[in-house]
Design an enzyme around this catalytic site. Sequence first.
Site, mmCIF file in Angstrom:
data_model
loop_
_atom_site.group_PDB
_atom_site.id
_atom_site.type_symbol
_atom_site.label_atom_id
_atom_site.label_comp_id
_atom_site.label_asym_id
_atom_site.label_seq_id
_atom_site.Cartn_x
_atom_site.Cartn_y
_atom_site.Cartn_z
ATOM 1 N N ALA A 97 -16.681 32.905 -17.377
ATOM 2 C CA ALA A 97 -16.877 32.629 -18.848
ATOM 3 C C ALA A 97 -15.565 33.471 -19.482
ATOM 4 O O ALA A 97 -14.807 32.740 -20.304
ATOM 5 C CB ALA A 97 -18.314 33.299 -19.452
ATOM 6 N N ARG A 154 -15.707 22.319 -20.834
ATOM 7 C CA ARG A 154 -17.046 22.837 -19.889
ATOM 8 C C ARG A 154 -17.901 23.297 -20.863
ATOM 9 O O ARG A 154 -17.557 24.016 -21.970
ATOM 10 C CB ARG A 154 -16.774 24.189 -18.915
ATOM 11 C CG ARG A 154 -15.813 23.516 -17.904
ATOM 12 C CD ARG A 154 -15.938 24.638 -16.557
ATOM 13 N NE ARG A 154 -16.945 24.746 -16.026
ATOM 14 C CZ ARG A 154 -17.331 25.752 -15.085
ATOM 15 N NH1 ARG A 154 -16.527 26.573 -14.948
ATOM 16 N NH2 ARG A 154 -18.609 25.807 -14.567
ATOM 17 N N GLN A 206 -18.753 30.478 -4.955
ATOM 18 C CA GLN A 206 -18.021 31.242 -5.639
ATOM 19 C C GLN A 206 -18.072 32.823 -5.222
ATOM 20 O O GLN A 206 -17.203 33.395 -5.270
ATOM 21 C CB GLN A 206 -18.059 31.350 -7.044
ATOM 22 C CG GLN A 206 -17.717 30.189 -7.746
ATOM 23 C CD GLN A 206 -18.780 29.038 -8.110
ATOM 24 O OE1 GLN A 206 -19.676 28.941 -7.175
ATOM 25 N NE2 GLN A 206 -18.712 28.613 -9.192
ATOM 26 N N ASP A 253 -23.094 33.546 -18.471
ATOM 27 C CA ASP A 253 -22.005 32.660 -19.379
ATOM 28 C C ASP A 253 -22.374 32.515 -20.845
ATOM 29 O O ASP A 253 -21.718 32.156 -21.647
ATOM 30 C CB ASP A 253 -22.158 31.266 -18.673
ATOM 31 C CG ASP A 253 -21.555 31.288 -17.395
ATOM 32 O OD1 ASP A 253 -22.247 31.581 -16.227
ATOM 33 O OD2 ASP A 253 -20.425 30.920 -17.339
ATOM 34 N N ASN A 277 -26.790 32.015 -16.517
ATOM 35 C CA ASN A 277 -25.630 32.253 -15.546
ATOM 36 C C ASN A 277 -25.841 31.314 -14.280
ATOM 37 O O ASN A 277 -26.622 30.134 -14.606
ATOM 38 C CB ASN A 277 -25.925 33.659 -14.934
ATOM 39 C CG ASN A 277 -24.638 34.337 -14.336
ATOM 40 O OD1 ASN A 277 -23.658 34.165 -14.783
ATOM 41 N ND2 ASN A 277 -25.118 34.818 -13.048
HETATM 42 O O1 MRU Z 1 -19.062 27.571 -12.893
HETATM 43 P P1 MRU Z 1 -18.306 28.956 -12.817
HETATM 44 O O2 MRU Z 1 -17.703 29.580 -11.472
HETATM 45 O O3 MRU Z 1 -17.611 29.251 -13.989
HETATM 46 O O4 MRU Z 1 -19.607 30.045 -13.247
HETATM 47 C C1 MRU Z 1 -19.165 31.701 -13.164
HETATM 48 C C2 MRU Z 1 -20.545 32.334 -13.519
HETATM 49 O O5 MRU Z 1 -21.613 31.957 -13.609
HETATM 50 C C3 MRU Z 1 -20.241 33.825 -13.836
HETATM 51 O O6 MRU Z 1 -21.393 34.620 -13.535
HETATM 52 C C4 MRU Z 1 -20.292 34.003 -15.279
HETATM 53 O O7 MRU Z 1 -19.156 33.109 -16.086
HETATM 54 C C5 MRU Z 1 -19.856 35.332 -15.860
HETATM 55 S S1 MRU Z 1 -18.030 35.791 -15.346
HETATM 56 C C6 MRU Z 1 -17.603 37.413 -15.795
#
Ligand code: MRU
Length: 358
Positions: A55, A90, A202, A243, A253
């Site tokens: 995010a 997104r 991830q 997020d 999240n």
């Molecule tokens: O789909 P992504 O990789 O963008 O999702 C990321 C997450 O869900 C993280 O936990 C969230 O963005 C917090 S990042 C500090």
Amino acid sequence: MLIDGQKRTAIWPDPEDQGVYIIDQTRLPHVVANVLLRDLDDAARAIKNMLVRGAPLIGVTAAYGLALALRADPSDASMAQAAEVLRATRPTAVNLAWALARMTGFLQPMPDELRRDAAFAFAKHLLEKDVACNSAIGDHGLALIRALSEKRGGAPVRILTHCNAGWLATVDWGTATAPIYKAQEAGIPVHVFVDETRPRNQGASLTAFELGQQKVPHTLIVDNAGGHLMQRGEIDMAIVGADRIAANGDVCNKIGTYLKALAARDCGLPFYVAAPVSTLDFALAEGGLIPIEERAPEEVTFMPGVAGNGEVVSVRIAPKDTPARNPAFDVTPARLVSGIITEKGVFDASREGLAGLA
Ligand code: MRU
């Protein structure tokens, strides 16, 4: 933080002023490749195709995308159109809309001829603010880890995290990882259990990479192992990112976060969410209103990895043409969250607890 012992950030302005550099996160951990974003389309594509993700990092990249658009055409119409293109990349992380609103709010009253330089300067301000916020999140979260360390008589504090809310998801430090990195700096032993985080992995590809580079002790687990380890007394706390957080403290999240929060509650373990105030969305009364990104089914039916010959490949893991659903985020109800660690302190996940941050 570090890659191969070198201090790095996840995004940085090109010293020759051609644009902004990012690390292509779709190629990690196998290849560390810097990519120069030169215009609005580059920035929008990098967010949409997840070369950058997380995010806060999405927000800062969008700010630079807007600055790049204004370099080509600083008019009101160009600014509105660029913001629209970036906003559409997104849907779930509110930091994207937050950063664009900050940028346009600052630039709108300015004459066109001043906007080019001012936009880059303001994007840099957001970048630097992100680093400061995450460092402060780390300091506030450190107090929680320190307390658990004392309770455990100095034995490593065992922390479960989900997805990547590390420095690669921000500019530096990360949100969920900032308290962990601060604990390491303070000499408090920790051991991190890293959920692989299907389908894009991830946790396996980014969090395990970061922690390894930083020499933080860690163990990768499959997504379904967290509950088992909690039940066996092998986890002391969970820290995840967010997020978007609704006004009542519901936390959106990465998909699977909710199940970890349920397991933590059942096992009587603290479940913390680390996020900057820019992740709070006071316009949304509760988490059910948060738009949830649905991604391609191929992310579920195929799995990327590195083959024996070193080549990065994608292999199918389900019968051909298997129908698949791929919701990318879920909502953890506020009642399952022990607290929200922000740059301003740790707050109760409730309307009353968060009200002072509006
Ligand atoms: O789909 P992504 O990789 O963008 O999702 C990321 C997450 O869900 C993280 O936990 C969230 O963005 C917090 S990042 C500090």
